[in-house]
Design a protein around this motif. Structure first.
Motif, PDB file in Angstrom:
ATOM      1  N   ALA A 120       0.811  -1.223   0.000  1.00  0.00           N
ATOM      2  CA  ALA A 120       0.000   0.000   0.000  1.00  0.00           C
ATOM      3  C   ALA A 120       0.842   1.270   0.000  1.00  0.00           C
ATOM      4  O   ALA A 120       0.486   2.263  -0.640  1.00  0.00           O
ATOM      5  CB  ALA A 120      -0.947   0.000   1.197  1.00  0.00           C
ATOM      6  N   ALA A 121       1.962   1.257   0.706  1.00  0.00           N
ATOM      7  CA  ALA A 121       2.798   2.466   0.770  1.00  0.00           C
ATOM      8  C   ALA A 121       3.300   2.854  -0.614  1.00  0.00           C
ATOM      9  O   ALA A 121       3.338   4.051  -0.963  1.00  0.00           O
ATOM     10  CB  ALA A 121       3.968   2.239   1.721  1.00  0.00           C
ATOM     11  N   ALA A 122       3.691   1.853  -1.405  1.00  0.00           N
ATOM     12  CA  ALA A 122       4.174   2.138  -2.762  1.00  0.00           C
ATOM     13  C   ALA A 122       3.031   2.613  -3.649  1.00  0.00           C
ATOM     14  O   ALA A 122       3.229   3.491  -4.505  1.00  0.00           O
ATOM     15  CB  ALA A 122       4.827   0.896  -3.355  1.00  0.00           C
ATOM     16  N   ARG A 123       1.840   2.070  -3.456  1.00  0.00           N
ATOM     17  CA  ARG A 123       0.679   2.523  -4.235  1.00  0.00           C
ATOM     18  C   ARG A 123       0.304   3.960  -3.851  1.00  0.00           C
ATOM     19  O   ARG A 123      -0.084   4.753  -4.709  1.00  0.00           O
ATOM     20  CB  ARG A 123      -0.514   1.582  -4.023  1.00  0.00           C
ATOM     21  CG  ARG A 123      -0.358   0.264  -4.758  1.00  0.00           C
ATOM     22  CD  ARG A 123      -1.451  -0.740  -4.386  1.00  0.00           C
ATOM     23  NE  ARG A 123      -2.795  -0.309  -4.729  1.00  0.00           N
ATOM     24  CZ  ARG A 123      -3.323  -0.394  -5.942  1.00  0.00           C
ATOM     25  NH1 ARG A 123      -2.605  -0.863  -6.958  1.00  0.00           N
ATOM     26  NH2 ARG A 123      -4.576  -0.016  -6.157  1.00  0.00           N
ATOM     27  N   SER A 124       0.410   4.279  -2.579  1.00  0.00           N
ATOM     28  CA  SER A 124       0.126   5.649  -2.133  1.00  0.00           C
ATOM     29  C   SER A 124       1.083   6.642  -2.764  1.00  0.00           C
ATOM     30  O   SER A 124       0.684   7.722  -3.217  1.00  0.00           O
ATOM     31  CB  SER A 124       0.214   5.738  -0.607  1.00  0.00           C
ATOM     32  OG  SER A 124      -0.724   4.891   0.020  1.00  0.00           O
ATOM     33  N   GLU A 180       2.166  10.778  -7.025  1.00  0.00           N
ATOM     34  CA  GLU A 180       3.036  11.135  -8.134  1.00  0.00           C
ATOM     35  C   GLU A 180       2.254  11.461  -9.402  1.00  0.00           C
ATOM     36  O   GLU A 180       2.604  12.376 -10.150  1.00  0.00           O
ATOM     37  CB  GLU A 180       4.009   9.989  -8.409  1.00  0.00           C
ATOM     38  CG  GLU A 180       5.093  10.300  -9.425  1.00  0.00           C
ATOM     39  CD  GLU A 180       6.156  11.231  -8.895  1.00  0.00           C
ATOM     40  OE1 GLU A 180       6.851  11.863  -9.721  1.00  0.00           O
ATOM     41  OE2 GLU A 180       6.288  11.346  -7.656  1.00  0.00           O
ATOM     42  N   ILE A 181       1.154  10.740  -9.657  1.00  0.00           N
ATOM     43  CA  ILE A 181       0.471  10.897 -10.947  1.00  0.00           C
ATOM     44  C   ILE A 181      -0.858  11.641 -10.856  1.00  0.00           C
ATOM     45  O   ILE A 181      -1.470  11.925 -11.886  1.00  0.00           O
ATOM     46  CB  ILE A 181       0.236   9.521 -11.618  1.00  0.00           C
ATOM     47  CG1 ILE A 181      -0.796   8.696 -10.834  1.00  0.00           C
ATOM     48  CG2 ILE A 181       1.541   8.757 -11.767  1.00  0.00           C
ATOM     49  CD1 ILE A 181      -1.214   7.435 -11.556  1.00  0.00           C
ATOM     50  N   ALA A 182      -1.303  11.973  -9.639  1.00  0.00           N
ATOM     51  CA  ALA A 182      -2.625  12.584  -9.483  1.00  0.00           C
ATOM     52  C   ALA A 182      -2.779  13.883 -10.262  1.00  0.00           C
ATOM     53  O   ALA A 182      -3.873  14.192 -10.751  1.00  0.00           O
ATOM     54  CB  ALA A 182      -2.923  12.821  -8.000  1.00  0.00           C
ATOM     55  N   VAL A 206      -4.358   5.587  -0.718  1.00  0.00           N
ATOM     56  CA  VAL A 206      -4.095   5.247  -2.117  1.00  0.00           C
ATOM     57  C   VAL A 206      -5.089   5.960  -3.032  1.00  0.00           C
ATOM     58  O   VAL A 206      -4.716   6.618  -3.997  1.00  0.00           O
ATOM     59  CB  VAL A 206      -4.174   3.724  -2.341  1.00  0.00           C
ATOM     60  CG1 VAL A 206      -3.981   3.393  -3.825  1.00  0.00           C
ATOM     61  CG2 VAL A 206      -3.139   2.999  -1.488  1.00  0.00           C
ATOM     62  N   ALA A 207      -6.361   5.846  -2.704  1.00  0.00           N
ATOM     63  CA  ALA A 207      -7.409   6.383  -3.572  1.00  0.00           C
ATOM     64  C   ALA A 207      -7.532   7.904  -3.483  1.00  0.00           C
ATOM     65  O   ALA A 207      -7.855   8.574  -4.474  1.00  0.00           O
ATOM     66  CB  ALA A 207      -8.746   5.745  -3.232  1.00  0.00           C
ATOM     67  N   GLY A 208      -7.270   8.470  -2.305  1.00  0.00           N
ATOM     68  CA  GLY A 208      -7.532   9.881  -2.064  1.00  0.00           C
ATOM     69  C   GLY A 208      -6.932  10.851  -3.062  1.00  0.00           C
ATOM     70  O   GLY A 208      -7.643  11.715  -3.597  1.00  0.00           O
ATOM     71  N   PRO A 209      -5.637  10.763  -3.356  1.00  0.00           N
ATOM     72  CA  PRO A 209      -5.041  11.754  -4.268  1.00  0.00           C
ATOM     73  C   PRO A 209      -5.685  11.779  -5.648  1.00  0.00           C
ATOM     74  O   PRO A 209      -5.926  12.861  -6.201  1.00  0.00           O
ATOM     75  CB  PRO A 209      -3.577  11.308  -4.348  1.00  0.00           C
ATOM     76  CG  PRO A 209      -3.328  10.595  -3.058  1.00  0.00           C
ATOM     77  CD  PRO A 209      -4.611   9.881  -2.759  1.00  0.00           C
ATOM     78  N   VAL A 210      -5.975  10.608  -6.229  1.00  0.00           N
ATOM     79  CA  VAL A 210      -6.560  10.615  -7.574  1.00  0.00           C
ATOM     80  C   VAL A 210      -8.041  10.966  -7.529  1.00  0.00           C
ATOM     81  O   VAL A 210      -8.563  11.608  -8.456  1.00  0.00           O
ATOM     82  CB  VAL A 210      -6.332   9.261  -8.296  1.00  0.00           C
ATOM     83  CG1 VAL A 210      -4.853   9.056  -8.570  1.00  0.00           C
ATOM     84  CG2 VAL A 210      -6.893   8.092  -7.512  1.00  0.00           C
ATOM     85  N   LEU A 211      -8.729  10.578  -6.458  1.00  0.00           N
ATOM     86  CA  LEU A 211     -10.139  10.958  -6.336  1.00  0.00           C
ATOM     87  C   LEU A 211     -10.282  12.474  -6.221  1.00  0.00           C
ATOM     88  O   LEU A 211     -11.228  13.053  -6.757  1.00  0.00           O
ATOM     89  CB  LEU A 211     -10.772  10.286  -5.114  1.00  0.00           C
ATOM     90  CG  LEU A 211     -11.043   8.792  -5.204  1.00  0.00           C
ATOM     91  CD1 LEU A 211     -11.631   8.286  -3.892  1.00  0.00           C
ATOM     92  CD2 LEU A 211     -11.988   8.464  -6.360  1.00  0.00           C
TER      93      LEU A 211
END
Length: 312
Positions: free
Chosen positions: A60-64, A69-71, A92-97
């Protein structure tokens, strides 16, 4: 280069340690971000496939870290963004959401229908929201998220969604204040929705609705005459209060008449000259709430009596 990366990725996924997979993911993500500006959709596709495969095989840390990075990348890999958006972990979901423009409307709809409060809060932070999204958010999101939507002028509200906010505002004075400062209101609600009044939660009487309607129609003098009648002061006193550069006379007059903040806001907006900034409007709202009706009436009666004495 892509074939080499694919081979290295497969090796990392198959026999690599979690740290090796995370390092590989960071390497490929950095390569993508370095060249993203020059890439079209066909050029993004190989990165999409590789990053997605790696992202599904890291912790999860790497996915976060990937999500952060890409959001904000305008042409981020779509499948990667979608995969992150549906992650149950909010880190994980928060930045892109909250920030990614690469999420499809249908995916956002599914998320706001099914996700929990933290994911809904993240969606509420998006710069722009459609009516389909806000219609659901205002019924499912937590109080802070609902207030945020109400204060976001680029969060589009349908007549139904705005009506829901008005109902909620009957029990939430902060939301009432935010709605009163909102400039973009669905056209169908402009006449149907009574002004929101901190003094009378949930609505106002018919006389106040009629006064607001007069202001909206541009008949400000008629509205001021009605207010003067309610306050028991000369019509000219109400007109002078509206013309005065200082808002205090108008604020005191409206409070003395036991009329709501929404009515005062309409009258302020109808004044000629510089419009109040949102910050100044909030300050005026706070002053309005802090002023008691009894104090306002004593001040208005005193001012009116001085005017009558001077005229005599």
């Amino acid at each position: 280069m892509i074939k080499t990366l694919i081979h290295e990725m497969e090796h990392a996924v198959t026999i690599g340690t979690p740290d090796q997979r995370a390092a590989m993911l960071r390497r490929i993500t950095a390569l993508f971000t370095d060249h993203a500006v020059a890439l079209g959709e066909s050029g993004i596709e190989p990165f999409d496939a590789i990053i997605l495969h790696l992202a599904r095989n890291v912790e999860a840390a790497a996915r976060s870290a990937l999500a952060e990075e890409i959001a904000d990348i305008a042409n981020a890999p779509r499948r990667v963004v979608r995969d992150l958006a549906f992650d149950p972990q909010i880190t994980v979901a928060g930045p892109v959401l909250a920030r990614s423009v690469r999420l499809d409307e249908d995916d956002l709809l599914r998320i706001v229908r099914e996700a929990g409060p933290l994911h809904l809060d993240a969606v509420s932070r998006r710069r722009t929201l459609s009516e389909r999204i806000t219609d659901i958010l205002v019924t499912r999101a937590a109080t802070q998220a609902v207030r945020r939507i109400a204060g976001n002028e680029t969060a589009h509200l349908s007549s139904t969604g705005f009506g829901t906010l008005v109902d909620l505002a009957g029990k939430d004075p902060v939301l009432r204040a935010v709605l009163d400062l909102r400039r973009s209101i669905p056209e169908l609600r402009r006449i149907e929705t009574p002004p929101l009044s901190p003094a009378s939660p949930g609505g106002v009487d018919l006389e106040e609705k009629a006064i607001v309607a007069l202001v909206v129609q541009g008949r400000v003098d008629d509205a001021l005459a009605a207010i003067a009648r309610i306050a028991g002061v000369p019509t000219e006193m109400a007109s002078q209060a509206h013309r005065n550069p200082d808002l205090d006379p108008l604020l005191f007059l409206l409070r003395a008449s036991d009329l709501g903040w929404g009515t005062l806001k309409h009258l302020i907006q109808a004044r000629s000259g510089r419009r109040l900034s949102p910050e100044d409007m909030r300050g005026t709202f706070e002053a309005f709430q802090a002023l008691s009706v009894a104090t306002a009436r004593r001040s208005v009666r005193f001012t009116a009596s001085k005017g009558r004495t001077k005229a005599a």
